[in-house]
Design a protein around this motif. Structure first.
Motif, PDB file in Angstrom:
ATOM      1  N   ASP A   1     -10.057  48.693 -15.095  1.00  0.00           N
ATOM      2  CA  ASP A   1      -8.612  49.015 -14.357  1.00  0.00           C
ATOM      3  C   ASP A   1      -7.626  48.451 -15.520  1.00  0.00           C
ATOM      4  OD1 ASP A   1      -9.898  50.272 -12.473  1.00  0.00           O
ATOM      5  OD2 ASP A   1      -9.132  48.984 -10.913  1.00  0.00           O
ATOM      6  N   ALA A   2      -6.574  48.670 -15.045  1.00  0.00           N
ATOM      7  CA  ALA A   2      -5.398  48.553 -15.903  1.00  0.00           C
ATOM      8  C   ALA A   2      -5.041  47.047 -15.883  1.00  0.00           C
ATOM      9  CB  ALA A   2      -4.019  49.336 -15.220  1.00  0.00           C
ATOM     10  N   ASP A   3      -5.332  46.211 -14.675  1.00  0.00           N
ATOM     11  CA  ASP A   3      -5.094  44.809 -14.784  1.00  0.00           C
ATOM     12  C   ASP A   3      -6.339  44.204 -15.051  1.00  0.00           C
ATOM     13  OD1 ASP A   3      -6.277  45.431 -12.220  1.00  0.00           O
ATOM     14  OD2 ASP A   3      -5.064  44.398 -11.060  1.00  0.00           O
ATOM     15  N   GLU A   4      -7.318  44.724 -15.684  1.00  0.00           N
ATOM     16  CA  GLU A   4      -8.591  44.028 -15.686  1.00  0.00           C
ATOM     17  C   GLU A   4      -8.567  42.935 -16.991  1.00  0.00           C
ATOM     18  OE1 GLU A   4     -12.467  43.508 -14.914  1.00  0.00           O
ATOM     19  OE2 GLU A   4     -11.597  45.104 -13.889  1.00  0.00           O
ATOM     20  N   LEU A   5      -9.234  42.011 -17.070  1.00  0.00           N
ATOM     21  CA  LEU A   5      -9.606  41.084 -17.945  1.00  0.00           C
ATOM     22  C   LEU A   5     -10.914  40.683 -18.111  1.00  0.00           C
ATOM     23  CD1 LEU A   5      -6.587  38.508 -17.777  1.00  0.00           C
ATOM     24  CD2 LEU A   5      -6.484  40.534 -19.212  1.00  0.00           C
TER      25      LEU A   5
ATOM     26  N   GLU B   1     -21.747  49.356  -7.451  1.00  0.00           N
ATOM     27  CA  GLU B   1     -20.742  49.078  -8.359  1.00  0.00           C
ATOM     28  C   GLU B   1     -19.236  49.052  -7.483  1.00  0.00           C
ATOM     29  OE1 GLU B   1     -18.292  50.823 -10.130  1.00  0.00           O
ATOM     30  OE2 GLU B   1     -18.873  52.987  -9.924  1.00  0.00           O
ATOM     31  N   LEU B   2     -18.440  48.314  -8.209  1.00  0.00           N
ATOM     32  CA  LEU B   2     -16.919  48.216  -7.631  1.00  0.00           C
ATOM     33  C   LEU B   2     -15.687  48.751  -8.370  1.00  0.00           C
ATOM     34  CD1 LEU B   2     -18.065  44.701  -6.399  1.00  0.00           C
ATOM     35  CD2 LEU B   2     -17.905  46.675  -4.708  1.00  0.00           C
ATOM     36  N   GLY B   3     -16.004  49.756  -8.938  1.00  0.00           N
ATOM     37  CA  GLY B   3     -14.942  50.461  -9.803  1.00  0.00           C
ATOM     38  C   GLY B   3     -14.458  49.941 -11.093  1.00  0.00           C
ATOM     39  N   HIS B   4     -14.755  48.780 -11.341  1.00  0.00           N
ATOM     40  CA  HIS B   4     -14.259  48.129 -12.509  1.00  0.00           C
ATOM     41  C   HIS B   4     -14.949  46.847 -12.910  1.00  0.00           C
ATOM     42  CE1 HIS B   4     -12.191  44.875 -10.041  1.00  0.00           C
ATOM     43  NE2 HIS B   4     -11.911  45.741  -9.370  1.00  0.00           N
ATOM     44  N   GLY B   5     -14.876  46.554 -14.389  1.00  0.00           N
ATOM     45  CA  GLY B   5     -15.702  45.455 -14.355  1.00  0.00           C
ATOM     46  C   GLY B   5     -17.281  45.778 -14.455  1.00  0.00           C
ATOM     47  N   THR B   6     -17.638  47.105 -14.461  1.00  0.00           N
ATOM     48  CA  THR B   6     -19.024  47.507 -14.330  1.00  0.00           C
ATOM     49  C   THR B   6     -19.141  48.267 -15.693  1.00  0.00           C
ATOM     50  OG1 THR B   6     -20.358  48.715 -12.886  1.00  0.00           O
ATOM     51  CG2 THR B   6     -18.143  49.605 -13.056  1.00  0.00           C
TER      52      THR B   6
ATOM     53  N   ILE C   1     -21.423  36.698 -15.012  1.00  0.00           N
ATOM     54  CA  ILE C   1     -20.785  37.581 -15.990  1.00  0.00           C
ATOM     55  C   ILE C   1     -19.409  37.854 -15.234  1.00  0.00           C
ATOM     56  CG2 ILE C   1     -20.487  39.425 -17.244  1.00  0.00           C
ATOM     57  CD1 ILE C   1     -23.415  39.635 -17.325  1.00  0.00           C
ATOM     58  N   TYR C   2     -18.434  37.694 -15.879  1.00  0.00           N
ATOM     59  CA  TYR C   2     -16.770  37.653 -15.316  1.00  0.00           C
ATOM     60  C   TYR C   2     -15.945  38.502 -15.755  1.00  0.00           C
ATOM     61  CZ  TYR C   2     -18.261  33.223 -12.908  1.00  0.00           C
ATOM     62  OH  TYR C   2     -18.984  32.416 -12.118  1.00  0.00           O
ATOM     63  N   GLY C   3     -15.126  38.975 -14.755  1.00  0.00           N
ATOM     64  CA  GLY C   3     -13.831  39.800 -15.100  1.00  0.00           C
ATOM     65  C   GLY C   3     -12.847  38.924 -14.108  1.00  0.00           C
ATOM     66  N   ASN C   4     -11.622  39.585 -14.563  1.00  0.00           N
ATOM     67  CA  ASN C   4     -10.551  38.771 -13.575  1.00  0.00           C
ATOM     68  C   ASN C   4      -9.417  40.034 -13.318  1.00  0.00           C
ATOM     69  OD1 ASN C   4      -7.838  37.851 -13.157  1.00  0.00           O
ATOM     70  ND2 ASN C   4      -8.236  36.192 -14.648  1.00  0.00           N
TER      71      ASN C   4
ATOM     72  N   ILE D   1     -26.747  50.479 -13.643  1.00  0.00           N
ATOM     73  CA  ILE D   1     -25.420  49.901 -13.446  1.00  0.00           C
ATOM     74  C   ILE D   1     -25.464  48.528 -13.636  1.00  0.00           C
ATOM     75  CG2 ILE D   1     -23.263  50.002 -12.132  1.00  0.00           C
ATOM     76  CD1 ILE D   1     -24.163  52.639 -11.208  1.00  0.00           C
ATOM     77  N   VAL D   2     -24.652  47.880 -14.005  1.00  0.00           N
ATOM     78  CA  VAL D   2     -24.462  46.257 -13.912  1.00  0.00           C
ATOM     79  C   VAL D   2     -23.016  46.113 -13.756  1.00  0.00           C
ATOM     80  CG1 VAL D   2     -24.531  44.007 -14.922  1.00  0.00           C
ATOM     81  CG2 VAL D   2     -26.355  45.527 -15.435  1.00  0.00           C
ATOM     82  N   GLN D   3     -22.854  45.196 -12.460  1.00  0.00           N
ATOM     83  CA  GLN D   3     -21.584  44.934 -11.775  1.00  0.00           C
ATOM     84  C   GLN D   3     -21.139  43.440 -12.292  1.00  0.00           C
ATOM     85  OE1 GLN D   3     -18.958  46.622 -10.219  1.00  0.00           O
ATOM     86  NE2 GLN D   3     -17.825  44.519 -10.980  1.00  0.00           N
ATOM     87  N   ALA D   4     -19.919  43.196 -12.867  1.00  0.00           N
ATOM     88  CA  ALA D   4     -19.691  41.826 -12.976  1.00  0.00           C
ATOM     89  C   ALA D   4     -19.000  41.346 -11.701  1.00  0.00           C
ATOM     90  CB  ALA D   4     -18.820  41.647 -14.058  1.00  0.00           C
TER      91      ALA D   4
END
Length: 582
Positions: free
Chosen positions: A206-210, A296-301, A341-344, A236-239
């Protein structure tokens, strides 16, 4: 770092066997349903004895039916409250085994013969953030291709994206001017039409993904491990995610809710999601029955090419992530959430942004049920409790609409008709506990993370006002969806301009009138004082807007880091990268 062989193999396999053994014995919904049944049996005993039967024998069978209907709403209300308590308990019980399993998988190395190409797909629609794109593209795994999928309509963002790509020649730009089907259309435009089949996995951003810089390297270890040791087709792996990038007090305070909700809900769902495979005829079968559904939750995946091609495209819906998850499961691909495994993801910048996101989620979930409700009911791929879990996840927003119907019956219709429902005073306390179940669970985890008791109490009070102020928009979205209004994709606003008291009042005027009218009508009809618990926050919840006008030293420091990150991303290839956990 890539190495030629796996390390710690015996210990790793031992951890996997223990983990898989637990996964094959799910108990989450046994616990939820057992507590719920006991609670409702007690509740319904008093309701039927002192409400339904006296009303029926008094010659009012229709009102008896209404009381029973109301009890269905009450039952749903209690069910979700119990679920909000059980999931954290199961999470605390199983967390260490999950972490041990993940640590052992992460301790293995990628083999030399496993060097797939990974696409980093940064999606943007009038919300491009250069620092976020720059940070996500800096991965330790080297066989990556960075792609910006831009379907912006605002020239300001279109030009900013082009400026970034001109500087970063290794980044590919795809601009979908038709902007069809929002995010799903943006991804499909590239994956189904622009791409020439040269990839093995793709990451959705996503646009605000880190992302942490080891994101790709770590997620690929789970794909490799599933192929070698678990005999399952992982698609699929989701962070996990933290809610960070906090630029004001509103974000700092309420982002903590996501920091407990994400790992708790998704770790439990992944732990007891069961295992899918295919038989010799290619039919999808359950190797081990699951209690929950991992999504999966749409981002960080990250998604495998085989999984995507089996599904064909990202379903063209507002809840494209949820729809794609179900399609992948129907095709026999397993999904895994990884706790470590992390995203922000930035929490909505203010109350208005949070309301926009909430309304989108509510309408999107109803759209999902229209598209997949029948398929989920009929499929043999999912167990009965998995279907229940999926419905629980999707239909939680309907609770608000049903709660309002129940309140109307209990506090307006029944009192005017002089009908007694049999609800005793001692049910007030369990009802309140259920009503505040999610925020109580959040507060518990915040206390465990080191918050002071005073800060937890402050959070609980302000959360009541915040979500009370959002009650109207959520009920409205639910009812509009029930009456056939189509879901629309809305980009969550990412900018905040200082808002005055009057501006906040005007922005929430409809919700204030809704809450105030409900209070007046109920007090006139029944004198019910605990209506105030639900609707006083709706009258004064707009005051929470002011938190977005305030910033702490940490907020201002984060703002400087992000602004410098934006500047560096647009002017230099050697600029300092914004830390993923800011």
């Amino acid at each position: 770092m890539r190495k030629a062989s796996l390390q710690g193999n015996t210990k790793t396999l031992s951890s996997v066997w223990k983990y898989q053994n637990k996964r094959s014995k799910p108990y989450t919904y046994k616990m939820i349903l057992s507590i719920w049944i006991i609670t409702m049996v007690i509740f319904e005993y008093f309701t039927f004895r002192y409400g339904v039967l006296p009303t029926y024998y008094a010659g009012h069978p229709y009102y008896s039916m209404l009381i029973i209907l109301n009890q269905l709403f009450v039952g749903i209300f209690f069910y979700f409250g119990i679920l909000h308590f059980v999931f954290p308990v199961v999470y605390q019980r199983e967390k260490q085994d999950v972490i041990a399993y993940e640590n052992n998988v992460l301790s293995t190395a990628l083999q030399d013969n496993f060097y797939p190409k990974v696409l980093l797909l940064y999606t943007t629609y009038n919300d491009f953030l250069p620092y976020a794109a720059d940070q996500c593209f800096q991965q330790t795994y080297t066989n990556c291709q960075s792609v910006i999928l831009d379907n912006s309509t605002d020239n300001y963002y279109i030009n900013k994206v082009r400026r970034y790509v001109q500087l970063h020649s290794n980044v590919q730009l795809i601009h979908d001017v038709n902007n069809r089907y929002a995010k799903a259309g943006n991804l499909n435009h590239f994956l189904c039409h622009e791409l020439h089949d040269d990839y093995d996995y793709f990451v959705i951003l996503d646009a605000d993904e880190l992302l942490e810089k080891e994101f790709v390297e770590k997620t690929l270890k789970f794909f490799q491990f599933a192929q070698q040791h678990e005999q399952r087709q992982l698609g699929i792996v989701q962070a996990n995610h933290i809610s960070g990038q906090n630029l004001n007090e509103f974000q700092s305070l309420f982002s903590s809710s996501g920091n407990s909700f994400w790992p708790v809900q998704n770790t439990v769902r992944s732990m007891f999601s069961g295992t899918l495979s295919k038989d010799n005829n290619g039919e999808v079968i359950q190797v081990s029955k699951g209690d929950c559904v991992d999504i999966e939750l749409g981002h960080g995946t990250i998604v495998s090419k085989e999984c995507f091609e089996a599904v064909g495209q990202i379903p063209q819906a507002v809840a494209e992530d949820l729809c794609f998850s179900v399609e992948a499961l129907f095709k026999g691909f397993n999904i895994q959430f990884v706790h470590q495994i992390y995203g922000n993801e930035a929490f909505p910048i203010n109350q208005a942004a949070l309301m926009t996101r909430s309304a989108k989620f509510s309408s999107a979930n109803f759209e999902f049920m229209k598209l997949y409700g029948k398929k989920i009911w009929q499929t043999k791929v999912l167990s009965k409790t998995q279907k229940l879990d999926l419905l629980s996840f999707v239909l939680s927003d309907i609770l608000f609409a049903l709660e309002y119907l129940s309140l109307t019956l209990s506090s307006i219709v029944f009192p005017l008709a002089h009908v007694h429902t049999g609800m005793q005073t001692f049910f007030l306390i369990p009802t309140l506990i259920v009503y505040f179940s999610q925020s109580i669970a959040d507060g518990w985890f915040q206390k465990l993370s080191g918050w002071t008791l005073w800060k937890v109490i402050k959070y609980e009070c302000l959360a009541a006002f915040l979500y009370g102020g959002m009650y109207y928009i959520t009920v409205k979205a639910a009812f509009l969806s029930l009456f056939g209004v189509s879901a629309k994709f809305r980009t969550t606003p990412k900018k905040h301009n200082k808002i005055t008291f009057l501006d906040a009042f005007k922005a929430n005027f409809s919700g204030i009138i809704f809450s105030l009218s409900t209070i007046i009508i109920v007090l006139f009809c029944s004198g019910s004082s605990w209506i105030l618990l639900s609707f006083v926050p709706g009258v004064i919840g707009f005051l929470v807007y002011s938190l977005a006008n305030k910033s702490t030293y940490s907020n201002r420091k984060a703002h400087v880091i992000i602004e410098n990150g934006n500047y560096n991303a647009l002017t230099s290839l050697q600029g300092e990268i914004v830390p993923w956990d800011i």
